[in-house]
Design a protein around this motif. Structure first.
Motif, PDB file in Angstrom:
ATOM      1  N   PHE A 159      50.418 -19.592 -32.907  1.00 26.62           N
ATOM      2  CA  PHE A 159      50.568 -18.135 -32.930  1.00 26.62           C
ATOM      3  C   PHE A 159      49.355 -17.540 -33.644  1.00 26.62           C
ATOM      4  CE2 PHE A 159      54.773 -20.050 -33.104  1.00 26.62           C
ATOM      5  CZ  PHE A 159      55.437 -19.405 -32.065  1.00 26.62           C
ATOM      6  N   ARG A 160      48.904 -16.398 -33.146  1.00 26.10           N
ATOM      7  CA  ARG A 160      47.862 -15.668 -33.873  1.00 26.10           C
ATOM      8  C   ARG A 160      48.543 -14.975 -35.048  1.00 26.10           C
ATOM      9  NH1 ARG A 160      44.153 -12.921 -29.639  1.00 26.10           N
ATOM     10  NH2 ARG A 160      45.849 -11.428 -29.536  1.00 26.10           N
ATOM     11  N   THR A 161      48.131 -15.297 -36.280  1.00 25.05           N
ATOM     12  CA  THR A 161      48.847 -14.807 -37.465  1.00 25.05           C
ATOM     13  C   THR A 161      47.874 -14.261 -38.512  1.00 25.05           C
ATOM     14  OG1 THR A 161      48.829 -17.086 -38.300  1.00 25.05           O
ATOM     15  CG2 THR A 161      50.840 -16.340 -37.196  1.00 25.05           C
ATOM     16  N   PRO A 162      47.198 -13.164 -38.226  1.00 27.54           N
ATOM     17  CA  PRO A 162      46.263 -12.618 -39.219  1.00 27.54           C
ATOM     18  C   PRO A 162      47.003 -11.964 -40.378  1.00 27.54           C
ATOM     19  CG  PRO A 162      46.417 -11.159 -37.312  1.00 27.54           C
ATOM     20  CD  PRO A 162      47.236 -12.369 -36.992  1.00 27.54           C
ATOM     21  N   PRO A 163      46.828 -12.450 -41.602  1.00 24.83           N
ATOM     22  CA  PRO A 163      47.528 -11.841 -42.734  1.00 24.83           C
ATOM     23  C   PRO A 163      46.895 -10.512 -43.138  1.00 24.83           C
ATOM     24  CG  PRO A 163      46.073 -13.574 -43.504  1.00 24.83           C
ATOM     25  CD  PRO A 163      45.994 -13.587 -42.003  1.00 24.83           C
ATOM     26  N   LYS A 164      47.681  -9.707 -43.813  1.00 25.57           N
ATOM     27  CA  LYS A 164      47.186  -8.408 -44.301  1.00 25.57           C
ATOM     28  C   LYS A 164      46.941  -8.418 -45.811  1.00 25.57           C
ATOM     29  CE  LYS A 164      47.449  -6.187 -40.335  1.00 25.57           C
ATOM     30  NZ  LYS A 164      47.628  -7.345 -39.458  1.00 25.57           N
ATOM     31  N   ASP A 165      47.250  -9.557 -46.453  1.00 24.41           N
ATOM     32  CA  ASP A 165      47.031  -9.680 -47.894  1.00 24.41           C
ATOM     33  C   ASP A 165      46.889 -11.162 -48.217  1.00 24.41           C
ATOM     34  OD1 ASP A 165      49.649 -10.827 -48.055  1.00 24.41           O
ATOM     35  OD2 ASP A 165      50.510  -8.814 -48.234  1.00 24.41           O
ATOM     36  N   SER A 166      46.788 -11.484 -49.505  1.00 26.56           N
ATOM     37  CA  SER A 166      46.585 -12.872 -49.928  1.00 26.56           C
ATOM     38  C   SER A 166      47.828 -13.474 -50.564  1.00 26.56           C
ATOM     39  CB  SER A 166      45.401 -12.947 -50.911  1.00 26.56           C
ATOM     40  OG  SER A 166      44.190 -12.628 -50.269  1.00 26.56           O
ATOM     41  N   THR A 167      49.020 -13.027 -50.101  1.00 26.06           N
ATOM     42  CA  THR A 167      50.261 -13.563 -50.650  1.00 26.06           C
ATOM     43  C   THR A 167      50.640 -14.898 -50.025  1.00 26.06           C
ATOM     44  OG1 THR A 167      51.591 -12.344 -49.028  1.00 26.06           O
ATOM     45  CG2 THR A 167      51.175 -11.274 -51.162  1.00 26.06           C
ATOM     46  N   GLY A 168      49.883 -15.339 -49.018  1.00 22.43           N
ATOM     47  CA  GLY A 168      50.158 -16.632 -48.408  1.00 22.43           C
ATOM     48  C   GLY A 168      51.331 -16.627 -47.449  1.00 22.43           C
ATOM     49  N   VAL A 169      51.680 -15.449 -46.924  1.00 21.98           N
ATOM     50  CA  VAL A 169      52.868 -15.355 -46.083  1.00 21.98           C
ATOM     51  C   VAL A 169      52.796 -16.280 -44.873  1.00 21.98           C
ATOM     52  CG1 VAL A 169      51.949 -13.288 -44.917  1.00 21.98           C
ATOM     53  CG2 VAL A 169      54.403 -13.779 -44.839  1.00 21.98           C
ATOM     54  N   ALA A 170      51.619 -16.368 -44.232  1.00 21.74           N
ATOM     55  CA  ALA A 170      51.494 -17.236 -43.049  1.00 21.74           C
ATOM     56  C   ALA A 170      51.708 -18.701 -43.432  1.00 21.74           C
ATOM     57  CB  ALA A 170      50.118 -17.051 -42.412  1.00 21.74           C
ATOM     58  N   HIS A 171      51.178 -19.099 -44.573  1.00 23.89           N
ATOM     59  CA  HIS A 171      51.281 -20.480 -45.038  1.00 23.89           C
ATOM     60  C   HIS A 171      52.717 -20.820 -45.446  1.00 23.89           C
ATOM     61  CE1 HIS A 171      49.574 -23.707 -48.023  1.00 23.89           C
ATOM     62  NE2 HIS A 171      50.242 -24.246 -47.026  1.00 23.89           N
ATOM     63  N   ILE A 172      53.348 -19.930 -46.184  1.00 24.40           N
ATOM     64  CA  ILE A 172      54.731 -20.156 -46.619  1.00 24.40           C
ATOM     65  C   ILE A 172      55.656 -20.221 -45.400  1.00 24.40           C
ATOM     66  CG2 ILE A 172      56.653 -19.193 -47.949  1.00 24.40           C
ATOM     67  CD1 ILE A 172      54.488 -17.965 -49.821  1.00 24.40           C
ATOM     68  N   LEU A 173      55.374 -19.389 -44.419  1.00 17.89           N
ATOM     69  CA  LEU A 173      56.172 -19.405 -43.190  1.00 17.89           C
ATOM     70  C   LEU A 173      55.979 -20.719 -42.432  1.00 17.89           C
ATOM     71  CD1 LEU A 173      58.146 -17.531 -41.832  1.00 17.89           C
ATOM     72  CD2 LEU A 173      56.251 -16.499 -40.577  1.00 17.89           C
ATOM     73  N   GLU A 174      54.767 -21.210 -42.414  1.00 16.53           N
ATOM     74  CA  GLU A 174      54.493 -22.492 -41.749  1.00 16.53           C
ATOM     75  C   GLU A 174      55.372 -23.596 -42.346  1.00 16.53           C
ATOM     76  OE1 GLU A 174      52.294 -26.128 -42.765  1.00 16.53           O
ATOM     77  OE2 GLU A 174      50.776 -24.545 -42.855  1.00 16.53           O
ATOM     78  N   HIS A 175      55.495 -23.615 -43.668  1.00 21.87           N
ATOM     79  CA  HIS A 175      56.380 -24.593 -44.318  1.00 21.87           C
ATOM     80  C   HIS A 175      57.851 -24.317 -43.983  1.00 21.87           C
ATOM     81  CE1 HIS A 175      53.893 -26.625 -47.610  1.00 21.87           C
ATOM     82  NE2 HIS A 175      53.016 -25.931 -46.906  1.00 21.87           N
ATOM     83  N   SER A 176      58.212 -23.053 -44.033  1.00 19.07           N
ATOM     84  CA  SER A 176      59.636 -22.687 -44.064  1.00 19.07           C
ATOM     85  C   SER A 176      60.342 -22.824 -42.722  1.00 19.07           C
ATOM     86  CB  SER A 176      59.783 -21.245 -44.562  1.00 19.07           C
ATOM     87  OG  SER A 176      59.259 -21.120 -45.874  1.00 19.07           O
ATOM     88  N   VAL A 177      59.625 -22.568 -41.623  1.00 17.21           N
ATOM     89  CA  VAL A 177      60.320 -22.647 -40.330  1.00 17.21           C
ATOM     90  C   VAL A 177      60.732 -24.076 -40.009  1.00 17.21           C
ATOM     91  CG1 VAL A 177      59.129 -20.612 -39.417  1.00 17.21           C
ATOM     92  CG2 VAL A 177      58.248 -22.900 -38.898  1.00 17.21           C
ATOM     93  N   LEU A 178      60.124 -25.036 -40.696  1.00 15.64           N
ATOM     94  CA  LEU A 178      60.465 -26.437 -40.469  1.00 15.64           C
ATOM     95  C   LEU A 178      61.592 -26.901 -41.395  1.00 15.64           C
ATOM     96  CD1 LEU A 178      56.838 -27.812 -39.980  1.00 15.64           C
ATOM     97  CD2 LEU A 178      58.586 -27.487 -38.225  1.00 15.64           C
ATOM     98  N   CYS A 179      62.314 -25.945 -41.989  1.00 15.22           N
ATOM     99  CA  CYS A 179      63.436 -26.269 -42.882  1.00 15.22           C
ATOM    100  C   CYS A 179      64.775 -25.915 -42.233  1.00 15.22           C
ATOM    101  CB  CYS A 179      63.275 -25.530 -44.215  1.00 15.22           C
ATOM    102  SG  CYS A 179      61.911 -26.126 -45.213  1.00 15.22           S
ATOM    103  N   GLY A 180      64.933 -26.284 -40.985  1.00 12.01           N
ATOM    104  CA  GLY A 180      66.214 -26.066 -40.317  1.00 12.01           C
ATOM    105  C   GLY A 180      66.172 -24.927 -39.317  1.00 12.01           C
ATOM    106  N   SER A 181      66.939 -25.079 -38.207  1.00 18.18           N
ATOM    107  CA  SER A 181      66.945 -24.061 -37.156  1.00 18.18           C
ATOM    108  C   SER A 181      68.303 -24.032 -36.478  1.00 18.18           C
ATOM    109  CB  SER A 181      65.839 -24.369 -36.138  1.00 18.18           C
ATOM    110  OG  SER A 181      66.067 -25.625 -35.523  1.00 18.18           O
ATOM    111  N   LYS A 182      68.448 -23.158 -35.507  1.00 17.05           N
ATOM    112  CA  LYS A 182      69.742 -22.918 -34.861  1.00 17.05           C
ATOM    113  C   LYS A 182      70.361 -24.193 -34.285  1.00 17.05           C
ATOM    114  CE  LYS A 182      69.964 -20.853 -30.803  1.00 17.05           C
ATOM    115  NZ  LYS A 182      69.893 -19.797 -29.755  1.00 17.05           N
ATOM    116  N   ASN A 183      69.608 -24.906 -33.467  1.00 15.16           N
ATOM    117  CA  ASN A 183      70.151 -26.096 -32.820  1.00 15.16           C
ATOM    118  C   ASN A 183      70.029 -27.360 -33.672  1.00 15.16           C
ATOM    119  OD1 ASN A 183      71.028 -25.062 -30.215  1.00 15.16           O
ATOM    120  ND2 ASN A 183      68.848 -24.636 -29.861  1.00 15.16           N
ATOM    121  N   PHE A 184      69.228 -27.269 -34.737  1.00 16.71           N
ATOM    122  CA  PHE A 184      69.026 -28.412 -35.634  1.00 16.71           C
ATOM    123  C   PHE A 184      69.204 -27.938 -37.071  1.00 16.71           C
ATOM    124  CE2 PHE A 184      66.371 -28.843 -31.830  1.00 16.71           C
ATOM    125  CZ  PHE A 184      66.966 -29.962 -31.264  1.00 16.71           C
ATOM    126  N   PRO A 185      70.460 -27.719 -37.477  1.00 11.75           N
ATOM    127  CA  PRO A 185      70.734 -27.039 -38.747  1.00 11.75           C
ATOM    128  C   PRO A 185      70.640 -27.915 -39.993  1.00 11.75           C
ATOM    129  CG  PRO A 185      72.787 -27.526 -37.627  1.00 11.75           C
ATOM    130  CD  PRO A 185      71.688 -27.968 -36.702  1.00 11.75           C
TER     131      PRO A 185
END
Length: 977
Positions: free
Chosen positions: A54-80
């Protein structure tokens, strides 16, 4: 297959054609309903690759794109389950499994040679990115990103989080700081002027709401890039992706375009800072940088031409700009950075270990050299060598353990992300290399220098200066800030933090349900390959010299390795082997200056390099062999030329030029310091192992802390010691490059063997035969339990020992234990709960074992985790499914696909260690047959190696001082010279 893809109603075929350079069928597709961009590279490679980006240009230096990269791999709808990523890592046959955050994109790639496994990986990753549990569970954000931590209302308030600590580690490396500041300086008004990974000072400003909003905006099919590579039924995968995921979404207009920095009207000068220890010298510790923005990544010819320019101007030994700066004493290490994986690429020249007072001379020297190069023309031989070097790498496409399809796919994004019709622009490069060769005589490269470097106002001149105790002051400022913030909190608010800390701990300790775990698709033991990878060895004898041949198809490339036994090297000379390894190819020889030699090597071969290895005897663990190996790769018709150049290097290298030796030592020290700063876990583990292990003690002398100390001392006392240094290097060549020490290792198809015997005989005839004497080095390991202090913000904590010395035999089941420890106990205790970025372990055939943490906020707490490991293993509750997962993960590590070169090296290793295929197969059988009871029984192995009580820590000085009583010795990692 072509008709099937064209017949898919859900996709529009934008382009289809043969990609001859890659022997592949290429497709560019668009998903009709959502507009998702799709690229296919279909061929006969069994190592299949998928990614969604995904194209994910951040608007600040809070690391939102990086934290999201980690977090989406912590469980999902079909793999809870709480951590599908780990469930896959420990239970799939993946050849690659990870996710990466870049300045303007986030990519989720997987790879596997097993069809069933590959489908499972694709399914779990698509579910993760589109339907993550982050919306249902805020604790994921707090765990992976950041959270306030307080276990009692009377405790000090602190901040913890995996990405928070990862980036504290990243911000501890001066070289990383410089690289980040360079990009930020050139693009201050767009996304490249921000820190997509997250600046620890700003990460705590990210709210859960903004975190979710970022996902909702960017993680949509309309903003996605989907890539499939390899031998597969692509129509089947495309249908699955559409029916299970893409078709559930409507098209969305996502504004994710990467902004374009308005070119500067004039160059800018900036000053930035990095931290050193309180008593470190600030003299000759400044980085001077000259940085230019160069066009866009959609300029196909410029994309590779920049690599060529980088080689000629700065990267090659004796390169024009590099040598001019070193000759003037501007920096002890001069290197360059070329970043062409973003829309606006940039090129930088960096002088490390310089002084601020040299800035004007630094800039003037660069301009002077470049103006002369433009007016007089660049060295045509250097340009030919550079183009040949990069073309050979392109054609060989050997990326080591990384799947070829993955590296091609990531390179495709260098153009595809900015032009959806151009994913093949840079991975289809044969024509570009032909153009560049034709351009050598036209002045093209000189015009690039004039346009993009000399006349370009879009540049920055930046110095990055050392500041003593900056880390300590920042730590104190954060401590004061958190203390003051705590004082503003009401009793109820303090209790809320305590409650949230406890709730997060409870969440981390809570195990996923059996039902949830069973949603993760799993192979069976029957799906595992039963046979171990065999050696491909044919032993020949040429006048008493062993020639080990590996008959492997290499697509016309010969891999020639001269292996010299170091058995006769005396103790006093052994530490200088590391220096000799680095000096060879970097000094003049009989027929070439060092610059000419480097160009000659790259004109005729794919490269020559030196490595030092240790091989432990499989039947007698007290015996080992240490080797210095000279490795080359070249086309069949150039093999004898490669041999000729290798002989030139080992027999005619000139060590008398002490000015050049000083330059090389300064560069080695600088590069070693950068590696040790970024890879403190490697420093700590090899040091801890050296307290008891013979082979580790030898390796430590040649490439560890003693080697770094030797470099420090030599540079500090160079005038007094240079004559001895020259003599030691000369003596080493006499001890090493002798007929009786030689083994020739050759990987190629049989059709190329002609003339090899003659080449070996000619080499042997010229090797040293004069009498040498001296007692060879035999280490006497002793437990030291040390801590090495740095200006970094995190720790690397290692405990090590040996289990065979306690009477426990090696078993293949230990490979299963390694997966269990790395992805279960250590992962949960050190990473998930402790906040460290990583944790590793190893159990070797010689009985050596270790635990080590990576970018760890803790020290004693981590050691306590190690101490409790054996008890955990002995009492762990496991079921057959979980053990099967660990077995699959272990097989996956064993069965990483090998390139022709690595097959040869693997076979050589088997020969030199005497490790029989019977033993290798026995270990594999043991691995595959591992039971629950057997795994629990391996707790005694951990108890055994922990009995050695060998501890080494590299990290933050203040943190180490707090636990000083744990160590026998504490010192700074980098001494003040």
């Amino acid at each position: 297959m072509k008709q099937q893809i064209e017949a898919l109603d859900a996709y529009q075929v934008i382009e289809k054609r043969k990609i001859s350079d890659l022997n592949s069928e290429g497709y560019i597709l668009k998903h009709k309903k959502t507009g998702a961009a799709v690229t296919l590279l279909l061929n006969d490679d069994e190592n299949k690759v998928f990614y969604i980006g995904f194209r994910t240009p951040p608007k600040d230096s809070t690391g939102v794109a990086h934290i999201l990269e980690h977090s989406v791999l912590c469980g999902s709808k079909n793999f809870p389950v709480k951590d599908p990523f780990i469930e896959l890592a420990k239970g799939s046959l993946n050849t690659f499994l990870n996710a990466m955050t870049y300045p303007d994109k986030t990519v989720y790639p997987v790879a596997s040679c097993n069809d069933k496994d590959f489908k499972n990986l694709v399914h779990v990753y698509l579910d993760a990115v589109f339907y993550p549990n982050i919306y249902q569970e805020e604790k994921i954000f707090r765990q992976e990103g950041w959270h306030y931590e307080m276990e009692d209302v009377e405790d000090e308030l602190s901040i913890n989080g995996v990405v928070y600590n990862e980036m504290k580690g990243a911000f501890s490396s001066p070289d990383d700081v410089v690289e980040r500041e360079i990009m930020n300086s050139l693009y201050p008004d767009i996304t490249y002027g921000l820190e997509s990974g997250g600046d620890p000072d700003f990460i705590p400003e990210l709210s859960y709401e903004d975190f979710l909003a970022f996902h909702k905006k960017y993680y949509h099919p309309s903003n996605s890039y989907i890539y499939l590579y390899g031998n597969m039924d692509a129509a089947e995968y495309l249908t699955f992706i559409d029916e299970q995921y893409l078709s559930a979404f409507d098209a969305l207009k996502v504004n994710s375009l990467v902004g374009v920095q308005t070119p500067f009207a004039a160059p800018k000068e900036l000053v930035k800072e990095y931290s050193v220890m309180e008593d470190d010298s600030i003299s000759e510790n400044t980085y001077l940088t000259y940085n230019v923005s160069m066009g866009t990544s959609l300029d196909k010819k410029l994309y590779i031409a920049m690599d060529v320019l980088d080689y000629v101007l700065c990267s090659a030994p004796g390169a024009l700009v590099k040598q001019a700066l070193i000759d003037k004493g501007i920096g002890r290490d001069v290197y360059s950075t070329l970043e062409n994986g973003i829309y606006q690429p940039y090129f930088s020249v960096i002088a490390k270990n310089a002084n601020s007072s040299q800035k004007e001379e630094f800039v003037a020297t660069i301009h002077e050299v470049l103006k002369k190069a433009v007016s007089e023309g660049l060295d045509k031989k250097a340009l030919v060598a550079a183009i040949n070097y990069f073309e050979f790498r392109y054609r060989e496409a050997d990326f080591g353990s990384y799947p070829k399809g993955l590296m091609l796919g990531l390179e495709a994004l260098d153009s595809w992300l900015y032009d959806e019709k151009a994913p093949f622009m840079h991975i289809e490069a044969n024509e570009t290399y032909r153009e560049l060769k034709a351009s050598i005589a036209t002045g093209y490269f000189e015009e690039l220098i004039q346009k993009y470097i000399l006349d370009n106002p879009h540049k920055t001149i930046m110095e990055v200066k050392p500041v003593q105790g900056l880390t300590s002051r920042k730590d104190k400022a954060l401590y004061d800030k958190l203390k003051a913030y705590k004082e503003t909190l009401s009793p109820q608010e303090k209790q809320e933090i305590v409650d949230k800390t406890a709730a997060l701990r409870a969440y981390q300790e809570e195990e996923s349900t059996k039902e949830a775990l069973e949603t993760i698709p799993l192979l069976t033991r029957e799906d595992m390959k039963k046979e171990a990878a065999g050696y491909i060895n044919e032993v020949q004898n040429v006048d008493g010299t062993t020639v080990l041949i590996h008959d492997i198809f290499t697509n016309g490339i010969s891999y020639l390795n001269l292996v010299f036994d170091l058995k006769d090297v005396p103790a006093g000379l052994l530490p200088y082997v590391g220096i000799l390894k680095a000096v060879l190819m970097m000094v003049d020889t009989e027929h070439f200056s060092y610059g000419e030699l480097f160009n000659e090597v790259n004109t005729h071969t794919g490269g020559i390099k030196t490595v030092v290895n240790t091989y432990t005897n499989a039947d007698d663990l007290k015996k080992y062999k240490v080797t210095l190996e000279i490795r080359s790769k070249a086309l069949y018709e150039k093999r004898d030329k490669a041999m000729e150049l290798m002989k030139e290097i080992i027999l005619t290298s000139r060590f008398e030029d002490t000015k050049r030796l000083y330059e090389i030592l300064a560069e080695i020290k600088s590069r070693m310091q950068a590696v040790m700063t970024g890879a403190g876990h490697s420093v700590a583990s090899i040091r801890a192992l050296s307290y008891f292990s013979l082979t580790a003690a030898v390796s430590e002398q040649i490439s560890g802390i003693p080697q770094y100390r030797l470099l420090e001392d030599l540079l500090k006392e160079f005038e007094e010691r240079k004559a001895v240094l020259v003599q030691n290097l000369k003596d080493l060549t006499q001890y090493i490059f002798r007929p009786e020490n030689l083994l020739v290792d050759y990987t190629a198809a049989k059709e190329s063997y002609g003339g090899l015997e003659t080449a070996v005989k000619n080499l042997k005839a010229d090797l040293y035969t004069g009498k040498v004497s001296g007692e060879s080095f035999r280490p006497d390991p002793v437990r030291k339990n040390e801590a090495f202090m740095t200006a970094g913000q995190v720790q690397y904590v290692c405990r090590a020992g040996n289990f065979i010395d306690k009477g426990l035999p090696y078993t293949g089941a230990l490979k299963v234990l390694k997966v269990m420890m790395g992805y279960d106990y250590l992962w949960n205790q050190v990473r998930v709960k402790g906040g460290a970025y990583g944790c590793m372990c190893g159990f070797y055939r010689n009985g050596d074992g270790y635990f080590v943490s990576y970018r760890d906020p803790n020290l004693k707490k981590t050691v306590d985790v190690y101490e409790q490991a054996a008890e955990y293993i002995e009492n762990v509750k496991l079921d057959e499914r979980t053990v099967t997962q660990f077995i699959i993960g272990a097989v996956s590590e064993l069965d990483t696909p090998m390139t022709p070169a690595t097959k040869g090296i693997y076979s050589l290793g088997g020969y030199l260690t005497g490790l029989s295929m019977e033993k290798v197969q026995k270990e594999r059988d043991e691995l595959l047959a591992t039971t629950i009871d057997e795994l629990r029984g391996l707790g005694r192995y951990i108890r055994a190696f922990m009995e050695n009580e060998c501890l080494c820590v590299v990290g933050n000085g203040e943190k180490i001082k707090e636990s000083e009583d744990m160590f026998m010795h504490v010192e700074q990692l980098f001494r003040n010279n």
